[in-house]
Scaffold this active site. Structure first.
Site, PDB file in Angstrom:
ATOM      1  NE  ARG A  99      -4.000  -1.689   2.541  1.00 58.98           N
ATOM      2  CZ  ARG A  99      -4.932  -1.643   3.479  1.00 58.98           C
ATOM      3  NH1 ARG A  99      -4.863  -0.750   4.434  1.00 58.98           N
ATOM      4  NH2 ARG A  99      -5.936  -2.500   3.471  1.00 58.98           N
ATOM      5  CG  HIS A 210      -4.428   1.870  10.889  1.00 61.88           C
ATOM      6  ND1 HIS A 210      -5.588   1.296  11.355  1.00 61.88           N
ATOM      7  CD2 HIS A 210      -3.459   1.517  11.770  1.00 61.88           C
ATOM      8  CE1 HIS A 210      -5.329   0.613  12.469  1.00 61.88           C
ATOM      9  NE2 HIS A 210      -4.043   0.742  12.738  1.00 61.88           N
ATOM     10  CD  GLU A 239      -6.232   3.808  13.937  1.00 59.72           C
ATOM     11  OE1 GLU A 239      -5.633   4.511  13.099  1.00 59.72           O
ATOM     12  OE2 GLU A 239      -7.458   3.594  13.887  1.00 59.72           O
ATOM     13  CB  ALA A 254      -7.126  -2.771  12.260  1.00 62.78           C
TER      14      ALA A 254
END
Length: 275
Positions: A99, A210, A239, A254
């Site tokens: 990513r 994120h 998180e 996550a």
């Protein structure tokens, strides 16, 4: 127990740790991901780690930064042969890259090249778990653009038809030959050539997604202070905590993070005696 999420939505906080992620970047995260709980914990001595590890989602809706259903298609389709192209109709990265690599390959094109596009065809849709209903919905919203030919699709999204046709033909040849000389993308037999329509395009651009950094915790999810000691009766999970995912969280991990560490935090917090 702290489970407030990260700080993707707080522009100052994210730029303090990653100066490139200015306000011009949209954010896919929930509106409450503003980091104040991390700052409150720091005020009572909590330590943090890896705060500069901030992930971008490369394929968000370009104007709003939304991670909607069409934005999942560019993430799901590379293994089936989709391509990413810029406004010039050319590929700019291996579609199987991480990513972060895909995100910065777009950013490095410059702001005038926003957006880029994922090109795929109808044959890929069921192979990535997509449905005709999703495609129909995306078309109604204007997120998916469709055409029967690559040339027609290029005209609809405003990029040179001859360039996109060449890019698609070259990529089809790479699939047949089993080698990508442009970006060294691993080719597999699972990949479908873009030789039959209908064809689809979806616009995309990176958005802050994120934050992997956060409060330092131990295996019991206790928050650790700046001297390395556990802060009494203070736990964190999800998180808001850092150090779980490294520099590049894998998609959907996550969820496991929240379930595993959330349960550990809940069990241990429940064992605490009343003050």
């Amino acid at each position: 127990m702290l489970a407030s999420g990260g700080f993707s939505q707080d522009v100052k906080m994210r730029t303090d740790h990653y100066p490139k992620l200015v306000a011009a970047f949209n954010c896919t995260n929930q509106k409450g991901a503003t980091g104040e709980v991390i700052r409150f914990a720091q005020a009572v001595g909590a330590d943090t780690l890896q705060m500069n590890f901030i992930q971008l989602f490369p394929f968000a809706e370009p104007e709003s930064g939304t991670l909607d259903n069409p934005a999942v298609y560019p993430f799901s389709a590379p293994g089936r042969g989709c391509i990413y192209v810029n406004k010039q109709g050319k590929r700019f990265v291996s579609e199987l890259e991480r990513r972060d690599v895909c995100a910065f390959a777009q950013i490095n094109l410059g702001p005038d090249m926003k957006p880029t596009y994922t090109i795929f065809n109808a044959a890929m849709v069921p192979l990535i778990g997509g449905t005709p209903k999703e495609i129909e919905s995306g078309l109604k919203k204007g997120r998916f653009i469709t055409a029967d030919t690559i040339g027609e699709l290029a005209k609809k999204i405003g990029i040179p038809a001859d360039a996109l046709e060449k890019t698609v033909n070259d990529h089809n040849r790479y699939l047949q030959e089993g080698k990508d000389p442009e970006f060294n993308k691993p080719i597999s037999k699972a990949m479908v050539p873009l030789d039959k329509g209908p064809f689809y395009a979806v616009a995309q651009w990176p958005a802050v997604h994120h934050t992997m950094g956060g409060l330092r915790i131990n295996k019991n999810t206790q928050v650790i202070d700046v001297f390395g000691a556990a802060i009494p009766r203070l736990y964190a999970a999800g998180e808001v905590a850092g150090g779980v995912h490294g520099s590049n969280r894998l998609g959907t991990n996550a969820t496991a993070d929240c379930v595993v560490f959330g349960r550990i935090a809940g069990v241990n917090a429940a064992k605490e005696k009343s003050a």
